[in-house]
Structures are given as structure tokens and as C-alpha cells.
Write a protein that holds these residues in place. Structure first.
Motif: not given
Lengths: 488, 227
Positions: B82, B84-86, B88, B101, B184-185
Motif C-alpha cells: 500500500l 499511497q501517501v495516506d 504511509r 513500499t 517524500h518523493f
């Protein structure tokens, strides 16, 4: 995951069982009929209220006046009795009868045996019960049958006094009124029913517009739109909202379709390359070192595939609008200087001058992390395509609540003919043929702009590209539907 | 170090367990949530690698919440598909210390787990960091090597501080991007390499021995040659 969910939505059959309310008789389930019935009921009730009021104000008023006159008469006669006894009372009654021009007054004084002493009635009405004070009864006066409203008053000594008014005319008037009101109510009932049928028709027609469109769409024709009558009423507003929703759904579906196609085409290449390398190594590797090298290159290829997938998922996540919950107000000035700090080193390495032009404070409302990534992508592109010795400019300015962040380079730019397509996923311009990347950077920036109800504009920097990212400075501007920005 | 791996995918678990053992760690493995929670609650570990989605009714998030409610502060790294940012944010909010991830490179996992165990020891407030002849004073924000003052930009200082705090450990580019820049990318360009090379110019080049080493396919490590 988002793609998968979107795909679910597409393939779900329209016949899937939906939750139904508890079963009522079928005709009651029609909302149109219910509204019509409510209309008829309200119409009937108001008509009834009006009729009752009319009655109270006409026939009722007359009745009350009569009763008051009778009561006043009884009062004054009782006073005469007290002052002058029986003779005075008899005289008064005779005087009253003589003075009565309208000939509608009725008086009768009887002794304990109910024998007439004075008055204009021949005998005590037999139909008058002894225990009632007020009564309405038929009388016969001078040979004419009539209707009288009377009040009985008992005097000391067993004498009875009857005072009344002939109300024959009033009774006739009242009957007339009753009849009229009855017919009026009947007409009201017919009108109400007719109105209800008309309302039901209107309602059905207004809904049929929406309902046929929705049916066509569930059948798979997504190009259908609800017709707008142009009256600007509630139904038009509903239709507009539905159309906007359909636009958005169809855009999202186009996106999904486009992405699936792109995945099929663009990811096949690196996967094929990795597969070929591995197979080649398995068949032809001469030494362990060869094998290792091949495996490592294949891993790098697969990492590239994973990175593309992650970028795609992130764009999909942004487009789905889920990140709106992380929106907040913040000052973007430090964000910009941090980015310049991060990319400044890269620029310097390539001999490019990276210049920042930003006010002391730069109010933005949105998702800080996404905005950071969007600007990073623009800088990344600008640095990638700038020739050595070039200049990349990052500028920010606020005007009427919106903040414009401009990234301008002196590279090859994007030809006007394909500029519109530059924000599509996997689009790679001619100049990008020989640079690394998957063609997802600008697609992400565009998605971020849309999420914030902002916009991304690509323009000619003569030479080079000028990308302008417009974002809202306040919460109010960000709350605007994204559709307007999307069409810009 | 004792590390618990709670992961239901046989291939991933085998790969992780083997790699950790090769790196000299003692590893326990549970392939479902129930066993994972039992092991985590009953035995002491230096770190736990936790899959988010697990069979057996108890998922990773539940395990972590249960541990934290028992005041168990063992460092936890989420390993999840999983991404997705949410997801995390949810994992970190529940008390996770790091989030990785799938798919992932083993070097990244190892570096992060080792960084976690260091953090888990809780050194208290440090005012001075020393690696070999390199000294960093966190109060006066000054850096000296072999007694010679080195002038650093604020960001270079933070970068060196991060490397020194993780001296002797592999630090990946993503860890630096998150730890030093709070990004965070993944930027497409090799921004971190450029910054590290600039730092090297100041910290290593004027001196006879290098402290900042590149670890192939992984990242960087700050260490003295003797280490």
C-alpha cells in the motif's frame, strides 16, 4: 489500486441489485403521484378553510347578531318586569310589537298553564322543550308558516316569556350559501385533481429528462448529457450539476483508458528488455560475472518499471481527489528556496544558473508535499533540457488571491503544435527522445494543479519553455470546482 | 541484533530473512498476524519488520497498535504494497517508525532497519558528534577535521550531521532526501549525489583519507578506514 477501483466501476453491471425501500403498494412508490396527492390535499384544505371562514363571516355573523338582539330584548323586558310587574311587561311587549317595522320580532308571555297573556304568537310552541333556553323552531304567525330563533325566559310566579326573531329569510340565505359552498367545494375538488394530474405530468417530464440520460449512460453511452431547458430553474441547476459530474467521470474514464493503453505500449519496452537480458544471460553467459552483470541490469530495468508504476499511481491518487483532506494554508517562500537549494547544486554542476525571484511571503493553500513535488518536477525538466551555460528562472508572484509560480528555461521548448499534449501521461516530445524519463512529470504537475483548482500553462519562452503553475492562495479559491481550471 | 519479520509472502520473507542473517542479525519469522503479535509481545526484539496486510485476521496496523498500547517501544518498519501517501501517513500515525513500499531493494531495507535500531537506543541529547578526526559541534554549529575548521552551508551541515549520526551504517539516497530535505518523493535527477559530492569536496578532498564512502547499489556510508 485506484485504476482497479475505477475499472470495477466500469464493469459493474447496471442490473446489480440495489437496496430498495420497504415495499409499498406500487402506485404509492411514484414520487410524482405523491407530490400530486399532496398538492390536491393542500389545495382542498385551503379551499375548505376559505369556505369555513366565509361561513363564519356571513351566516354565522347574522346568527350571532340575532342572538345578541334577542338577549338584549330579554334583558330589558326582565328589567321592566322588575320595575313595574306584569302590567308594565305587557305594555312593553305591546309597544315593542307596535314599533317593530320589520315585523320580525316574536314575543309571547304565558301563565303557568301556558295560556297566552300577551304577544304575537297564538300559543306556546309545543315543540319547545321546557328545559331548553335557546331553540330554533317552526312557528305559525298570521297563518304563515315560518322559522324562528327563540329564547325562553322564566319569570317568578310560573310565568314564561318567549322572545325571538323570525329568521325565515336568513335561513333561506343560509341554505343558499350552503349550497353555493358545497358546489364550490366540488369544483375545488375537480380543480385540485386536475392540478394534481398536471403537476404529476410536469414532474414526470422534468425527471424523464434526467432519467433517460442516466439510463442511456448505464447502458454504456457516456456521451449522453441531460438537456438544459434554459429556464435557469432548479431542474436546470440539477441538470447542470449532473452534466458536470458526467464530464468529470468521462474525463476520469478517458484517463484510465489512456493510461491502460500507455501501460500496454510503454511498459512493454523495458519489461521486454529485462526479459531479453535475463534470457540471453541464461543461455549465453560465459562466466558468473556476465550473469551478475545481466541480472543487475535487469533489476535496474525493473526498478524503472516500478518507478513508472509509482508515478502513475500517484497521479491517479491525486486525480481521484483523495488528497484534499491534507489541504492547509502555508507559506511557500521557504519551500521555493529549499527547492532552489536542492536543485541549485545540480544546476551548478551542469553550468546552469538557477535564479529565484520570490516575495518574502507567499501564501498558498493546498497540499504542501504535492506542490513541492510539482515544482520539483518543473525544475527537474527545466534543468534537464537547459543547455550548459543557460539560465533557469523560478519566479513567484501573487495576484488577487492566486499565486503564479513560473519556471522558465532556455532549452529547446515544446513546439506549439504538441504543447497541449505535453501534459498527457507518457507524452515525450521530440527533444526528450534522448533524455531519461517516462513522460509523467508534467502529467503529475497538471494533476496537482487540477486538484487545487489551479492551472498549468505552458508557453513559449522564446527560446525555451515557460511553465506557469497557478495555485490558490486561500481556502475559498481552492474550494472552487476543478472543472473550470481543467478546461482552461 | 534480534529482528522479527512478520511477512506472509514466502518469497519476500525468505529473501528478507536470508539477507538479514547474512548481515549478521538474528532473525525470527512469523507468516501471519496472530503469530507475529504473539512473538512481538512475548519476546524482546531490536526491531520489527511488519507487513501491512496479513492473513489470520490481525493485520500489521493492529499488531502495532496493540504493541504501542502495551507501551512496547520497539522500532517498527512497515513493509507494504500500500504505497499511497495516506497509507504511509496512517502507518506512521499508528506509531510506525518507518515505511517502505514494495517492491524494495534489500539494501534500502537493511539500511533503514539498521538506522532504526540505532534510533531505538535513545542516546539522549547529543551536543557533539565525532567520527575519526571529524568533529561536529551541534551547539556552535561548527565542524572541524584534524583540528582544521571546515565551512559548511546550512544544508551541507544537516547532510553531514545525518551521515555522522548514522556513521558506520549505509545511508540510502531516499533516506537522505527524507531525513535532510524532508522530501517524500523520488526526484528524477541525481540531486543527492551532487550534494554529497559537494560535501566531499569540503570534508574529504583536503585531507589524506576519505570518510564519505559510496556503497554500490545502496548509498553512502560515513566511516573511518579502520572501521
Amino acid at each position: 489500486m485506484t485504476e482497479a477501483r475505477a475499472a470495477d466501476l466500469v464493469v459493474r453491471s447496471p442490473a446489480s441489485p440495489l437496496a430498495r425501500p420497504p415495499a409499498h403498494p406500487r402506485f404509492l412508490r411514484s414520487a410524482a403521484l405523491r407530490f400530486a396527492a399532496i398538492y390536491a390535499l393542500l389545495f382542498g384544505l385551503s379551499a375548505l378553510a376559505l369556505a369555513l371562514f366565509l361561513w363564519w363571516e356571513t351566516a354565522g355573523l347574522l346568527d350571532r347578531e340575532t342572538d345578541q338582539a334577542i338577549s338584549a330584548d330579554v334583558q330589558s323586558l326582565a328589567e321592566r318586569w322588575q320595575e313595574g310587574g306584569l302590567p308594565a311587561l305587557i305594555v312593553t311587549i305591546q309597544n315593542r310589537l307596535a314599533e317593530n317595522v320589520d315585523d320580525n320580532a316574536i314575543y309571547l308571555l304565558v301563565d303557568p298553564a301556558l295560556e297566552r297573556i300577551a304577544g304575537n304568537l297564538a300559543f306556546w310552541p309545543t315543540s319547545l322543550p321546557l328545559n331548553r333556553t335557546w331553540a330554533e323552531l317552526p312557528i305559525e304567525r298570521a297563518g304563515i308558516r315560518s322559522l324562528a330563533r327563540v329564547r325562553r325566559y322564566n319569570l317568578p310566579g310560573g310565568l314564561h316569556l318567549l322572545v325571538g326573531r323570525d329568521v325565515q329569510v336568513r335561513a333561506e340565505l343560509r341554505d343558499l350559501l350552503t349550497g353555493a359552498l358545497f358546489w364550490a367545494l366540488l369544483v375545488v375538488l375537480v380543480l385540485g385533481l386536475a392540478g394534481a394530474i398536471v403537476i404529476r405530468g410536469l414532474f414526470r417530464r422534468a425527471l424523464a429528462n434526467v432519467s433517460t440520460t442516466a439510463a442511456a449512460i448505464s447502458a454504456g453511452d457516456l456521451s449522453q448529457r441531460v438537456r438544459i431547458t434554459g429556464r435557469g430553474d432548479e431542474f436546470d441547476r440539477l441538470s447542470e450539476t449532473i452534466n458536470e459530474m458526467l464530464e468529470r467521470i468521462s474525463r476520469l474514464m478517458d484517463g484510465v483508458r489512456q493510461v491502460s493503453n500507455a501501460i500496454a505500449h510503454d511498459l512493454r519496452t523495458p519489461i521486454t528488455r529485462a526479459r531479453t537480458r535475463l534470457e540471453d544471460a541464461a543461455l549465453h553467459a560465459q562466466s558468473e560475472a556476465d550473469l551478475h552483470a545481466a541480472i543487475e541490469r535487469a533489476i535496474a530495468d525493473l526498478d524503472g518499471v516500478v518507478a513508472v508504476f509509482q508515478a502513475l499511481l500517484r497521479i491517479a491518487e491525486i486525480e481521484a481527489g483523495a488528497r484534499r483532506s491534507a489541504f492547509a494554508s502555508f507559506d511557500a517562500a521557504p519551500l521555493l528556496s529549499d527547492l532552489v537549494d536542492l536543485y541549485g547544486a545540480v544546476a551548478e554542476e551542469k553550468g546552469i544558473s538557477l535564479r529565484l525571484q520570490s516575495p518574502e511571503r507567499l501564501a498558498l493553500f493546498g497540499d504542501r508535499e504535492l506542490i513541492q513535488q510539482a515544482i520539483a518536477n518543473l525544475l527537474d525538466n527545466a534543468l534537464k533540457f537547459s543547455p550548459p551555460g543557460g539560465v533557469v528562472r523560478l519566479a513567484a508572484e501573487s495576484a488577487s488571491g492566486m499565486t503564479a509560480i513560473t519556471v522558465a528555461d532556455r532549452g529547446p521548448g515544446i513546439p506549439p503544435a504538441v504543447r497541449v499534449r505535453a501534459t498527457e501521461r507518457f507524452f515525450r516530445g521530440e527533444a526528450a527522445r534522448h533524455t531519461p524519463g517516462a513522460g509523467l512529470g508534467l502529467a503529475l504537475v497538471q494533476a496537482v494543479a487540477q486538484l487545487h483548482a489551479g492551472s498549468l500553462t505552458l508557453a513559449d519562452n522564446a527560446p525555451g519553455l515557460r511553465a506557469v503553475l497557478r495555485l490558490p492562495g486561500t481556502a475559498e479559491l481552492a474550494a472552487r470546482p476543478a472543472a473550470t481550471a481543467m478546461d482552461a | 541484533m534480534r529482528i522479527l519479520v512478520v511477512e506472509d509472502d514466502k518469497d519476500v520473507a525468505g529473501f528478507v530473512v536470508k539477507g538479514l542473517r547474512e548481515s549478521g542479525h538474528v532473525v525470527e519469522h512469523a507468516d501471519n498476524g496472530r503469530d507475529g503479535l504473539f512473538l512481538a509481545a512475548s519476546e524482546p526484539f531490536d526491531a520489527i519488520i511488519l507487513d501491512r496486510m496479513l492473513p489470520g485476521g490481525i493485520d500489521g496496523l493492529r499488531i502495532l497498535e496493540t504493541l504501542r498500547s502495551q507501551r512496547n517501544t520497539v522500532p517498527v518498519l512497515f513493509l507494504s504494497a500500500l504505497g499511497q501517501v495516506d497509507d504511509r501517513v496512517l502507518g506512521l500515525k499508528a506509531g510506525g517508525d518507518d515505511y517502505l513500499t514494495k517492491p524494495f531493494a534489500f539494501a534500502e531495507l537493511l539500511a533503514r532497519v539498521e538506522a532504526l535500531t540505532r534510533r531505538g537506543k535513545g542516546e539522549g541529547p547529543v551536543t557533539k558528534l565525532t567520527v575519526g578526526d571529524l568533529e561536529m559541534d551541534l551547539l556552535s554549529r561548527s565542524v572541524r577535521r584534524a583540528g582544521q575548521k571546515i565551512d559548511l552551508q546550512p544544508r551541507e551541515f544537516l547532510l553531514l550531521e545525518y551521515l555522522m549520526r548514522h556513521a558506520g551504517q549505509v545511508v540510502t539516497r531516499t533516506m537522505l532526501l527524507e531525513g535532510v530535505w524532508d522530501y517524500h518523493f523520488d526526484p528524477q535527477t541525481n540531486v543527492i549525489d551532487v550534494h554529497v559530492s559537494r560535501l566531499r569536496q569540503k570534508v574529504d578532498k583536503p585531507f589524506s583519507s576519505a570518510l564519505i564512502h559510496t556503497v554500490r547499489n545502496a548509498g553512502y556510508m560515513l566511516r573511518t578506514d579502520g572501521q
